[in-house]
Every structure is written in structure tokens, then in C-alpha cells.
Design a protein around this motif. Structure first.
Motif, PDB file in Angstrom:
ATOM      1  N   ALA A 258      -5.590   8.986   1.877  1.00  0.00           N
ATOM      2  CA  ALA A 258      -6.733   8.806   2.771  1.00  0.00           C
ATOM      3  C   ALA A 258      -7.792   8.055   1.980  1.00  0.00           C
ATOM      4  O   ALA A 258      -8.225   8.504   0.913  1.00  0.00           O
ATOM      5  CB  ALA A 258      -7.267  10.145   3.259  1.00  0.00           C
ATOM      6  N   ILE A 259      -8.183   6.890   2.476  1.00  0.00           N
ATOM      7  CA  ILE A 259      -9.084   6.012   1.745  1.00  0.00           C
ATOM      8  C   ILE A 259     -10.445   5.978   2.425  1.00  0.00           C
ATOM      9  O   ILE A 259     -10.554   5.750   3.626  1.00  0.00           O
ATOM     10  CB  ILE A 259      -8.522   4.569   1.681  1.00  0.00           C
ATOM     11  CG1 ILE A 259      -7.052   4.587   1.249  1.00  0.00           C
ATOM     12  CG2 ILE A 259      -9.362   3.720   0.738  1.00  0.00           C
ATOM     13  CD1 ILE A 259      -6.801   5.169  -0.110  1.00  0.00           C
ATOM     14  N   GLY A 260     -11.480   6.228   1.665  1.00  0.00           N
ATOM     15  CA  GLY A 260     -12.852   6.130   2.132  1.00  0.00           C
ATOM     16  C   GLY A 260     -13.728   5.863   0.931  1.00  0.00           C
ATOM     17  O   GLY A 260     -13.389   5.031   0.087  1.00  0.00           O
ATOM     18  N   LYS A 261     -14.851   6.584   0.824  1.00  0.00           N
ATOM     19  CA  LYS A 261     -15.650   6.481  -0.391  1.00  0.00           C
ATOM     20  C   LYS A 261     -14.900   7.061  -1.579  1.00  0.00           C
ATOM     21  O   LYS A 261     -15.225   6.785  -2.733  1.00  0.00           O
ATOM     22  CB  LYS A 261     -16.984   7.199  -0.201  1.00  0.00           C
ATOM     23  CG  LYS A 261     -17.909   6.501   0.785  1.00  0.00           C
ATOM     24  CD  LYS A 261     -19.248   7.218   0.861  1.00  0.00           C
ATOM     25  CE  LYS A 261     -20.188   6.509   1.826  1.00  0.00           C
ATOM     26  NZ  LYS A 261     -21.500   7.200   1.934  1.00  0.00           N
ATOM     27  N   GLN A 262     -13.922   7.911  -1.290  1.00  0.00           N
ATOM     28  CA  GLN A 262     -13.058   8.482  -2.320  1.00  0.00           C
ATOM     29  C   GLN A 262     -11.612   8.344  -1.873  1.00  0.00           C
ATOM     30  O   GLN A 262     -11.332   8.111  -0.704  1.00  0.00           O
ATOM     31  CB  GLN A 262     -13.429   9.936  -2.570  1.00  0.00           C
ATOM     32  CG  GLN A 262     -13.388  10.789  -1.314  1.00  0.00           C
ATOM     33  CD  GLN A 262     -14.022  12.150  -1.534  1.00  0.00           C
ATOM     34  OE1 GLN A 262     -14.634  12.397  -2.549  1.00  0.00           O
ATOM     35  NE2 GLN A 262     -13.856  13.037  -0.564  1.00  0.00           N
ATOM     36  N   VAL A 263     -10.694   8.500  -2.820  1.00  0.00           N
ATOM     37  CA  VAL A 263      -9.266   8.393  -2.512  1.00  0.00           C
ATOM     38  C   VAL A 263      -8.657   9.783  -2.608  1.00  0.00           C
ATOM     39  O   VAL A 263      -8.677  10.406  -3.678  1.00  0.00           O
ATOM     40  CB  VAL A 263      -8.549   7.429  -3.485  1.00  0.00           C
ATOM     41  CG1 VAL A 263      -7.063   7.336  -3.131  1.00  0.00           C
ATOM     42  CG2 VAL A 263      -9.194   6.051  -3.427  1.00  0.00           C
ATOM     43  N   LEU A 264      -8.143  10.272  -1.482  1.00  0.00           N
ATOM     44  CA  LEU A 264      -7.533  11.592  -1.425  1.00  0.00           C
ATOM     45  C   LEU A 264      -6.021  11.444  -1.277  1.00  0.00           C
ATOM     46  O   LEU A 264      -5.521  10.497  -0.671  1.00  0.00           O
ATOM     47  CB  LEU A 264      -8.080  12.397  -0.250  1.00  0.00           C
ATOM     48  CG  LEU A 264      -9.589  12.610  -0.187  1.00  0.00           C
ATOM     49  CD1 LEU A 264      -9.948  13.480   1.015  1.00  0.00           C
ATOM     50  CD2 LEU A 264     -10.118  13.228  -1.479  1.00  0.00           C
ATOM     51  N   VAL A 265      -5.306  12.443  -1.837  1.00  0.00           N
ATOM     52  CA  VAL A 265      -3.852  12.508  -1.692  1.00  0.00           C
ATOM     53  C   VAL A 265      -3.494  13.907  -1.216  1.00  0.00           C
ATOM     54  O   VAL A 265      -3.968  14.903  -1.787  1.00  0.00           O
ATOM     55  CB  VAL A 265      -3.121  12.223  -3.019  1.00  0.00           C
ATOM     56  CG1 VAL A 265      -1.614  12.135  -2.785  1.00  0.00           C
ATOM     57  CG2 VAL A 265      -3.634  10.950  -3.664  1.00  0.00           C
ATOM     58  N   GLY A 266      -2.656  13.998  -0.187  1.00  0.00           N
ATOM     59  CA  GLY A 266      -2.258  15.286   0.340  1.00  0.00           C
ATOM     60  C   GLY A 266      -1.305  16.024  -0.575  1.00  0.00           C
ATOM     61  O   GLY A 266      -0.534  15.425  -1.331  1.00  0.00           O
ATOM     62  N   THR A 267      -1.379  17.347  -0.495  1.00  0.00           N
ATOM     63  CA  THR A 267      -0.453  18.220  -1.222  1.00  0.00           C
ATOM     64  C   THR A 267       0.044  19.277  -0.242  1.00  0.00           C
ATOM     65  O   THR A 267      -0.217  19.206   0.953  1.00  0.00           O
ATOM     66  CB  THR A 267      -1.152  18.912  -2.416  1.00  0.00           C
ATOM     67  OG1 THR A 267      -2.060  19.895  -1.916  1.00  0.00           O
ATOM     68  CG2 THR A 267      -1.890  17.914  -3.283  1.00  0.00           C
TER      69      THR A 267
END
Length: 303
Positions: A258-267
Motif C-alpha cells: 500500500a503506497i501513500g506517504k508511507q509504504v506498508l506491507v501486509g502480514t
């Protein structure tokens, strides 16, 4: 004679050189190819010994009769050891009258083996420490002279924790040798309960499994930072991953970006926020900068 090889062993050698004990020689691993040019490089301990003008022994194996003859000729009282990197055979163990005394970065009998700091972080331990013990034939099974404790911070990497233990452990090692020299210290057998193993962590072991819970991914990444370094794959190429932070309120599939102001990765539970990443053949850079160039499609995943 001091036995050690990597940088975390240097504070112990420094402490011994500043102590009342006389370092007659240093034992370290042979020079090895390093860097892109694969030129022969001396170990950090060999370099420090060279600066101090101390003879350096670098046998391929301490099993070599020539090395054991050299050790006997030196007539040393004791061999303090910090991360030397090879098993010592019984005939060599028996040569110094006070044996070989190892500084190990765990509270024995917990985390016996080559990677105690890394495994303590990956297991989620709150406290670890260091132990000095008399080396015997078993793997880190010898009787213990002394210990110290060290809290593991919630954002500690293996590199952070090892750096602190290398400094505090050096003082423990000198204090142990002081006690042995004075005849005031006897090692005590390790308890039979609480044994855990910390085998060497290979590159393959550092691959991130996004199907694990976020807090486990966080621990595992910190546990292999800086070496061998956590990694995943992106569009078939390896992507090195620096320390991450769990994010509880993000609903993403394992590995989903998920890309926005930060980069998230699901777990498997929640997500993690990427800090820095290193694409193949490039330098480490902020994850947001990488994402701007990589341009992940909606729903695309790290593998």
C-alpha cells in the motif's frame, strides 16, 4: 593468547591490552577475500594486533599440529576467546594451564551457538546478556565464570545489541581473567534447564515470510540486521529490507503493498511500515523513494 576474529571481538582485545595481563600473541582466522575485488583482507583482530605489534597466528585449523606446537611453545596461562570462528580440539584445549575462556553473548545455557544475539531478538526476548565460561568439547556447554545482563530495546537490531554487549562483555572478560589469576574464581556448571540453540543464520534464513504476524516479521528483520540482512523478492529480483515497524490498523493481504506517504506491507496480522530498502545492484534508499520509481500496481505483492 587472545583468540578472536570479527569487529565485536576488538573491544575485548583492547581491554586486555589495557589490563595487567600480557597478550603474547593473537589467534585469528586466515586472511579471506572481501569486497567486489575479492582481495585478501585481514580480520579486524589481525589488524589491531598488527598495530600493537603482537604476533598473529592464522592456522587453517587449530587442529594443525604445527599450531598446537606453537601454542605450547608460547607457554601462555590462558586463552580468552571472543568469536574466533572455529572449534578448538581437546588437545589444544589442554595446553594452557587455565584453559580457553570464552566470552559468549547470551545468558547460558540460553542460546548456545554461533548467533545468540540474533536469535534472542528474533525470539522476542526482553533481556539477554553475556557469559564467560571454560570451553570444553561440547558446544558452549562449559562451566560459567560470570555473567552480565542487557535489556533488549523494542527497536534494537542485532548490530545495536551486539555493539553494546561487545563493550560491556570486554569488561566481564577482563574481570574473569583477574579472578582466575588471583585464584579467587571457580566456574560453576550450567543448569540443565533453559537450554536453547542459536545456529548460524544463513542468507536463505533471512528471507521474509509475509505470512507471519507483523510483530514476528519485525523481530526477524531486526534480528538479521545488519547481517546477513533481511530480504524479499519484487518482480523476480531480490529486494533487501531494513528494519520495519508494525502498523496495527492496516488491512492488507500478506505481502500486499500500500503506497501513500508511507509504504506498508501486509502480514498475517496487520501490516509493517518499510523503512529503507535496497534493490538489486543499488544502494539503500527510503522505501517511499523506491516506490516512486517501482510504481507498484494496485494489489501487487512482495513475494
Amino acid at each position: 593468547m587472545f583468540a578472536g576474529t570479527p569487529a565485536p571481538a576488538v573491544p575485548s582485545l583492547e581491554a586486555l591490552l589495557a589490563s595487567e595481563h600480557e597478550v603474547l600473541a593473537v589467534l585469528t582466522r586466515p586472511d579471506a577475500p572481501a569486497g567486489r575485488g575479492r582481495t585478501l583482507s585481514r580480520s579486524p583482530i589481525a589488524e589491531r594486533a598488527d598495530t600493537a605489534g603482537i604476533p598473529v597466528l592464522q592456522p587453517r585449523s587449530p587442529r594443525e599440529p604445527e599450531f598446537q606446537a606453537q601454542l605450547a611453545e608460547l607457554g601462555v596461562d590462558c586463552v580468552p576467546v571472543v568469536a574466533y570462528g572455529a572449534l578448538i580440539p581437546v588437545p589444544a584445549l589442554e595446553i594452557p594451564r587455565h584453559g580457553w575462556v570464552n566470552l559468549h553473548f547470551s545468558l547460558l545455557p540460553a542460546w548456545r551457538g554461533a548467533a545468540p544475539v540474533q536469535h534472542a531478538i528474533m525470539a522476542g526476548d526482553d533481556v539477554t546478556g553475556a557469559s564467560t565460561f571454560l570451553i570444553e568439547q561440547g558446544l558452549d556447554t562449559g562451566p560459567v565464570y560470570g555473567t552480565l545482563t542487557e535489556a533488549i530495546g523494542p527497536r534494537d537490531t542485532a548490530g545495536d545489541l551486539l555493539a553494546r554487549l561487545a563493550v560491556s562483555g570486554a569488561q566481564l572478560l577482563v574481570a574473569t581473567l583477574d579472578g582466575i589469576a588471583a585464584g579467587a574464581l571457580e566456574p560453576q556448571p550450567q543448569p540443565a534447564e533453559g537450554v536453547s540453540l542459536a545456529p548460524r543464520i544463513e542468507v536463505a534464513d533471512a528471507r521474509i515470510d509475509w505470512a507471519l504476524p507483523a510483530h514476528v516479521v519485525d523481530r526477524r528483520v531486526r534480528g538479521v540486521t545488519p547481517a546477513p540482512g533481511a530480504w524479499t523478492t519484487w518482480r523476480g529480483d531480490r529486494l533487501r529490507v531494513g528494519p520495519v515497524e508494525p502498523v496495527a490498523d492496516a488491512a492488507l493481504a500478506p505481502g500486499e503493498l500500500a503506497i501513500g506517504k508511507q509504504v506498508l506491507v501486509g502480514t498475517a496480522s496487520g501490516a509493517v511500515r518499510l523503512g529503507e530498502v535496497q534493490p538489486a545492484g543499488k544502494r539503500m534508499l527510503p522505501a517511499a523513494d523506491w516506490a516512486r520509481g517501482a510504481r507498484p500496481a494496485a494489489g501487487e505483492r512482495l513475494e
